[in-house]
Enzyme design. Structure first.
Site, mmCIF file in Angstrom:
data_model
loop_
_atom_site.group_PDB
_atom_site.id
_atom_site.type_symbol
_atom_site.label_atom_id
_atom_site.label_comp_id
_atom_site.label_asym_id
_atom_site.label_seq_id
_atom_site.Cartn_x
_atom_site.Cartn_y
_atom_site.Cartn_z
ATOM 1 N N ASP A 116 7.263 3.961 -0.587
ATOM 2 C CA ASP A 116 5.954 4.076 -1.703
ATOM 3 C C ASP A 116 4.589 3.660 -0.923
ATOM 4 O OD1 ASP A 116 7.155 1.621 -1.627
ATOM 5 O OD2 ASP A 116 5.797 0.863 -3.901
ATOM 6 N N ASP A 164 11.064 -2.788 -3.527
ATOM 7 C CA ASP A 164 10.357 -2.653 -4.226
ATOM 8 C C ASP A 164 8.911 -1.873 -4.251
ATOM 9 O OD1 ASP A 164 11.248 -5.801 -5.465
ATOM 10 O OD2 ASP A 164 9.758 -6.056 -3.475
ATOM 11 N N ASP A 188 12.455 1.415 2.000
ATOM 12 C CA ASP A 188 11.920 -0.240 1.469
ATOM 13 C C ASP A 188 12.713 -0.318 0.099
ATOM 14 O OD1 ASP A 188 9.322 -2.197 0.709
ATOM 15 O OD2 ASP A 188 9.004 -0.382 -0.489
#
Length: 196
Positions: free
Chosen positions: A172, A18, A16
């Site tokens: 995250d 961001d 991922d």
């Protein structure tokens, strides 16, 4: 310090962007607050993090519904992106993830699977000097069903020519982890900024 990885002989890493490669979530939140504030909308920080991994247009549409507003989705999304671009100088790489990128670059292929736009992902990675590390970028608009659906991660694996079971995902958010699990991939959970 390297993030712990699950056992396995992985043949590709999918990241991922961001909050995973880039420690950009605080900058994104400030851009969101300013853009939404121009329309009288609010996005509580707790909700912002809970909605991590969702598409920008879906967040704006949900805020319109929840707050009884009629924000023009495309205009607010463009303004949020413009404000985020202005904050790119403040964005750094997530240390534990950067160490995995540096340790494994050239040994196995890397791809990015993000719910952010290609312009946002490219700008973030370019600002950190990391864009050339990734053979594949899968961004908003490249797939129809956002995380937690596995479509984006499955597309990333296919573009890299690696079986899903041979991919390791760095994520995250809960939505991203669910997408990795649904794709049959291993994952390493990247802790949020306040836990690092």
């Amino acid at each position: 310090m390297l993030l712990p990885l699950p056992d396995g002989d992985f043949k590709a890493y999918l990241f991922d962007c961001d909050g995973t490669i880039t420690d950009s979530m605080p900058a994104h939140y400030r851009a969101w607050c300013k853009a939404l504030g121009e329309w009288g909308a609010e996005l509580p920080e707790e909700l912002f993090y809970a909605w991590g991994g969702r598409l920008v247009v879906d967040i704006i549409a949900d805020l319109n519904e929840r707050q009884g507003l009629r924000m023009p989705v495309a205009e607010v999304a463009a303004r949020r992106e413009e404000l985020f671009q202005e904050l790119l100088g403040e964005v750094a790489a997530v240390p534990g993830v950067l160490e995995h990128i540096e340790a494994s670059y050239g040994r196995i292929p890397f791809g990015v699977v993000s719910g952010s736009t290609r312009a946002s992902v490219t700008a973030s990675l370019t600002a950190l000097g990391l864009l050339d590390r990734f053979e594949v970028l899968v961004c908003a608009g490249d797939y129809a069903r956002p995380k937690p659906d596995p479509e984006g991660y499955l597309l990333g694996a296919r573009l890299l020519g690696v079986e899903p079971a041979d991919c390791l995902v760095f994520e995250d958010t809960d939505l991203g982890v669910a997408a990795a699990e649904a794709a049959g991939m291993g994952y390493s959970r990247v802790p949020p900024p306040w836990e690092r």
